[in-house]
Design a protein around this motif. Structure first.
Motif, mmCIF file in Angstrom:
data_model
loop_
_atom_site.group_PDB
_atom_site.id
_atom_site.type_symbol
_atom_site.label_atom_id
_atom_site.label_comp_id
_atom_site.label_asym_id
_atom_site.label_seq_id
_atom_site.Cartn_x
_atom_site.Cartn_y
_atom_site.Cartn_z
ATOM 1 N N PRO A 24 0.828 -1.210 0.000
ATOM 2 C CA PRO A 24 0.000 0.000 0.000
ATOM 3 C C PRO A 24 0.859 1.255 0.000
ATOM 4 C CG PRO A 24 -0.033 -1.055 2.164
ATOM 5 C CD PRO A 24 0.680 -1.998 1.237
ATOM 6 N N LEU A 25 0.256 2.366 -0.378
ATOM 7 C CA LEU A 25 1.005 3.613 -0.479
ATOM 8 C C LEU A 25 1.623 4.029 0.847
ATOM 9 C CD1 LEU A 25 -1.406 5.619 -2.784
ATOM 10 C CD2 LEU A 25 0.993 5.137 -3.277
ATOM 11 N N ALA A 26 0.934 3.761 1.943
ATOM 12 C CA ALA A 26 1.429 4.190 3.253
ATOM 13 C C ALA A 26 2.743 3.531 3.617
ATOM 14 C CB ALA A 26 0.383 3.898 4.331
ATOM 15 N N THR A 27 3.021 2.335 3.093
ATOM 16 C CA THR A 27 4.284 1.655 3.374
ATOM 17 C C THR A 27 5.266 1.740 2.216
ATOM 18 O OG1 THR A 27 3.352 -0.431 2.594
ATOM 19 C CG2 THR A 27 3.163 0.038 4.950
ATOM 20 N N ALA A 28 4.793 2.153 1.050
ATOM 21 C CA ALA A 28 5.683 2.227 -0.124
ATOM 22 C C ALA A 28 6.506 3.501 -0.144
ATOM 23 C CB ALA A 28 4.870 2.117 -1.409
ATOM 24 N N LEU A 29 5.994 4.591 0.438
ATOM 25 C CA LEU A 29 6.722 5.859 0.420
ATOM 26 C C LEU A 29 6.263 6.713 1.593
ATOM 27 C CD1 LEU A 29 5.257 8.321 -2.197
ATOM 28 C CD2 LEU A 29 4.104 6.234 -1.600
ATOM 29 N N ASP A 30 6.983 7.791 1.819
ATOM 30 C CA ASP A 30 6.635 8.746 2.877
ATOM 31 C C ASP A 30 5.520 9.643 2.351
ATOM 32 O OD1 ASP A 30 6.458 10.508 4.948
ATOM 33 O OD2 ASP A 30 8.478 11.338 4.739
ATOM 34 N N THR A 31 4.298 9.334 2.728
ATOM 35 C CA THR A 31 3.155 10.041 2.166
ATOM 36 C C THR A 31 3.043 11.483 2.644
ATOM 37 O OG1 THR A 31 1.778 9.155 3.962
ATOM 38 C CG2 THR A 31 1.835 7.920 1.881
ATOM 39 N N ALA A 32 3.761 11.849 3.706
ATOM 40 C CA ALA A 32 3.698 13.224 4.205
ATOM 41 C C ALA A 32 4.688 14.140 3.501
ATOM 42 C CB ALA A 32 3.952 13.252 5.716
ATOM 43 N N ASP A 33 5.566 13.571 2.669
ATOM 44 C CA ASP A 33 6.606 14.359 2.001
ATOM 45 C C ASP A 33 6.166 14.660 0.569
ATOM 46 O OD1 ASP A 33 8.865 15.581 1.111
ATOM 47 O OD2 ASP A 33 10.126 13.784 1.132
ATOM 48 N N PRO A 34 5.944 15.920 0.215
ATOM 49 C CA PRO A 34 5.541 16.237 -1.162
ATOM 50 C C PRO A 34 6.559 15.781 -2.195
ATOM 51 C CG PRO A 34 5.171 18.125 0.284
ATOM 52 C CD PRO A 34 5.946 17.116 1.070
ATOM 53 N N GLU A 35 7.835 15.853 -1.860
ATOM 54 C CA GLU A 35 8.859 15.442 -2.823
ATOM 55 C C GLU A 35 8.777 13.953 -3.129
ATOM 56 O OE1 GLU A 35 10.833 17.406 -4.556
ATOM 57 O OE2 GLU A 35 9.823 19.090 -3.586
ATOM 58 N N ALA A 36 8.272 13.150 -2.170
ATOM 59 C CA ALA A 36 8.139 11.715 -2.431
ATOM 60 C C ALA A 36 7.111 11.458 -3.530
ATOM 61 C CB ALA A 36 7.737 10.995 -1.143
ATOM 62 N N TRP A 37 6.022 12.229 -3.546
ATOM 63 C CA TRP A 37 5.022 12.065 -4.596
ATOM 64 C C TRP A 37 5.542 12.551 -5.950
ATOM 65 C CZ3 TRP A 37 1.069 9.095 -3.457
ATOM 66 C CH2 TRP A 37 0.629 8.995 -2.136
ATOM 67 N N VAL A 38 6.257 13.661 -5.942
ATOM 68 C CA VAL A 38 6.819 14.172 -7.191
ATOM 69 C C VAL A 38 7.857 13.192 -7.743
ATOM 70 C CG1 VAL A 38 8.136 16.065 -8.212
ATOM 71 C CG2 VAL A 38 6.358 16.556 -6.526
ATOM 72 N N ASP A 39 8.651 12.627 -6.846
ATOM 73 C CA ASP A 39 9.651 11.650 -7.282
ATOM 74 C C ASP A 39 8.983 10.394 -7.822
ATOM 75 O OD1 ASP A 39 12.507 10.739 -7.371
ATOM 76 O OD2 ASP A 39 11.725 9.236 -5.991
ATOM 77 N N LEU A 40 7.893 9.971 -7.187
ATOM 78 C CA LEU A 40 7.175 8.801 -7.684
ATOM 79 C C LEU A 40 6.620 9.056 -9.084
ATOM 80 C CD1 LEU A 40 6.125 5.959 -6.755
ATOM 81 C CD2 LEU A 40 3.992 7.117 -6.152
ATOM 82 N N ASP A 41 6.156 10.270 -9.318
ATOM 83 C CA ASP A 41 5.620 10.609 -10.635
ATOM 84 C C ASP A 41 6.722 10.687 -11.691
ATOM 85 O OD1 ASP A 41 3.408 11.351 -12.302
ATOM 86 O OD2 ASP A 41 4.167 13.417 -12.278
ATOM 87 N N ARG A 42 7.964 10.800 -11.264
ATOM 88 C CA ARG A 42 9.084 10.768 -12.212
ATOM 89 C C ARG A 42 9.558 9.341 -12.470
ATOM 90 N NH1 ARG A 42 11.238 15.653 -9.562
ATOM 91 N NH2 ARG A 42 12.333 14.266 -8.129
ATOM 92 N N ARG A 43 9.514 8.510 -11.437
ATOM 93 C CA ARG A 43 10.090 7.169 -11.543
ATOM 94 C C ARG A 43 9.199 6.208 -12.339
ATOM 95 N NH1 ARG A 43 13.873 5.332 -7.474
ATOM 96 N NH2 ARG A 43 14.726 7.060 -6.262
ATOM 97 N N ILE A 44 7.905 6.243 -12.059
ATOM 98 C CA ILE A 44 7.017 5.253 -12.668
ATOM 99 C C ILE A 44 6.959 5.389 -14.186
ATOM 100 C CG2 ILE A 44 4.618 4.471 -12.787
ATOM 101 C CD1 ILE A 44 4.385 4.950 -9.828
ATOM 102 N N PRO A 45 6.846 6.594 -14.767
ATOM 103 C CA PRO A 45 6.831 6.652 -16.241
ATOM 104 C C PRO A 45 8.059 6.055 -16.893
ATOM 105 C CG PRO A 45 6.057 8.719 -15.322
ATOM 106 C CD PRO A 45 6.571 7.913 -14.176
ATOM 107 N N SER A 46 9.229 6.249 -16.294
ATOM 108 C CA SER A 46 10.429 5.669 -16.889
ATOM 109 C C SER A 46 10.430 4.151 -16.765
ATOM 110 C CB SER A 46 11.681 6.247 -16.225
ATOM 111 O OG SER A 46 11.751 5.868 -14.860
ATOM 112 N N ALA A 47 9.766 3.634 -15.707
ATOM 113 C CA ALA A 47 9.731 2.184 -15.526
ATOM 114 C C ALA A 47 8.666 1.527 -16.394
ATOM 115 C CB ALA A 47 9.479 1.856 -14.058
#
Length: 469
Positions: A24-47
């Protein structure tokens, strides 16, 4: 000695790999950190990118090194099926982790399709925000409709989305989400400014400070802390101005006191200027000897508005030529005040027992054009390095007028290092011919700077005969 238990090899999994494994998202990344969401949006398209059935280099390397010890195979990730015009979900309806993956998919059609499964899932609200700033208009408009419905519903923690919305406002289409979230988050919590100003991006911190000021979220204590400790000059200026605007007559809350002792000269000068408006103009006299010329100028202005003669105050400060603890700022202030007898008061201070006072007296005399080359030459033997550096700087315009024997003696072995190096600077300002003659015997000097300059002078060609050099 106790034997340590051998540990099995571990493998760090980035957030996108955890989501692919169903976490789940709560264990996959730090949901309180905005940069974690921005980084996720960068990583997944390349994958998830696929071009002609071949994945990008990063995906190929990941698949090549998959060895059954925790690596993931992105070939099993959801993809957009051109024939079915739908996403190849592993289950229907898709789970939270799979929906999150497809919301950041490389194909915009997949991102748009995943939006249908976002309603009713609060954990996906941050990714809805991200999609509200999507580069594709169809994805962007649909995401905004879904987000608007979610924010209008009961129990939505819109205030938790403000940091991410502020971060996304830097994107070309990110302004809408910020306005919508702010409208739904009223009233904003008082703890929000600390989160907004903790961003690793300076632009976000500045926007966060402006938002906090506009919404009145910062208390005087919070303003003072940011004005003194914020890493960004723009934030410090904003908070200093807001704090000064709250100063009332008499300053009963003593809001100016922390600014008057601030490490920043800009903050101190602003606070000194505000002393007159606060009815505390007489206290500006304590800042006449400030190390900063900006603060000294503000103090003189305030005292003139109070009807006091700053020249008399400076004369009183510099009256005793051997007074202990005399601030160098007082000497500079005396020279800046334009007192006609400033030079007469400064000259005895050039022999003060403290080296920093002697250096300040020499510099202040130079400001008033009241120091002669002979006095500067005498100061070159001072045991305090700042005095010698000040004298050397003032002697450069007269270097061609001083005796060559005196210049040669400055760099002679046995002289203090600070004297030799200042003499070397003067020698470099003189002609190359003299520099070659004086430094010819110093190529093996124990001082590396003198030896380097001697070796450089040896190979530097002399100017042609008859030239100005």
């Amino acid at each position: 000695m106790r034997n340590l238990v051998p540990l099995s090899p571990t493998l760090y999994l980035p957030p996108q790999d955890r989501l692919l494994l169903g976490k789940p998202l709560a264990t996959a990344l730090d949901t309180a950190d905005p940069e974690a969401w921005v980084d996720l949006d960068r990583r997944i398209p390349s994958a998830t990118a696929r071009r002609r059935g071949v994945g990008p280099l990063r995906s190929l390397l990941r698949e090549r090194h998959a060895d059954g010890h925790g690596s993931v195979d992105w070939a099993a990730a959801p993809r957009w099926d051109e024939e079915a015009h739908d996403v190849t979900w592993s289950r229907f309806p898709p789970a939270e982790a799979e929906t999150a993956l497809v919301l950041c998919h490389d194909r915009w059609q997949a991102r748009e399709a995943a939006l249908a499964f976002a309603p009713g899932r609060p954990a996906l609200l941050p990714l809805l925000l991200v999609r509200c700033a999507d580069s594709r208009p169809r994805v962007r408009e649909r995401a905004r409709r879904v987000l608007g419905t979610a924010l209008d519903g009961p129990g939505t923690a819109a205030a938790e989305l403000v940091p991410l919305a502020l971060r996304l406002s830097l994107r070309p289409h990110g302004g809408w989400a910020l306005e919508r979230v702010l409208a739904a988050a009223e009233p904003l919590p008082s703890a929000l400014p600390s989160r907004l100003c903790a961003s690793p991006l300076a632009r976000v911190r500045i926007l966060g400070a402006r938002l906090s000021l506009e919404r009145g979220l910062l208390t005087p204590a919070g303003l003072t802390e940011l004005a003194l400790t914020a890493p960004d000059r723009a934030v410090r200026h904003l908070c200093t101005g807001a704090l000064l605007a709250r100063v009332s007559a008499g300053d009963p809350a003593r809001l100016l006191d922390p600014l008057l002792a601030a490490p920043s000269a800009v903050a101190r000068s602003s606070a000194v200027t505000a002393l007159h408006r606060a009815g505390r103009g007489g206290e500006a006299a304590f800042h006449l000897a400030d190390p900063s010329a900006r603060v000294r100028s503000a103090a003189r202005l305030v005292l003139r508005l109070e009807g006091q003669d700053t020249q008399d105050l400076y004369r009183a400060l510099c009256a005793d030529p051997v007074a202990p603890g005399l601030s160098p700022g007082a000497l500079f202030g005396l020279a800046e005040s334009g007192a006609p007898d400033a030079a007469a008061l400064l000259r005895p201070l050039a022999a003060h027992p403290e080296g920093r006072v002697r250096a300040a007296a020499l510099a202040a005399l130079r400001m008033r054009d009241a120091v002669s080359p002979d006095e500067l030459m005498a100061a070159m033997d001072d045991p305090h390095p700042p005095v010698v550096r000040t004298a050397r700087t003032a002697l450069v315009p007269y270097v061609l007028l001083v005796p060559e024997e005196w210049l040669t003696a400055l760099v002679a072995p046995g002289r203090p290092r600070h004297v030799r190096r200042s003499g070397l600077r003067l020698l470099c300002a003189h002609s190359l011919a003299l520099r070659k003659r004086v430094l010819a015997a110093l190529e093996e000097d124990e001082d590396p700077e003198v030896a380097h300059e001697a070796q450089r002078a040896r190979y530097e060609p002399l100017p042609p005969a008859g030239s100005s050099g």
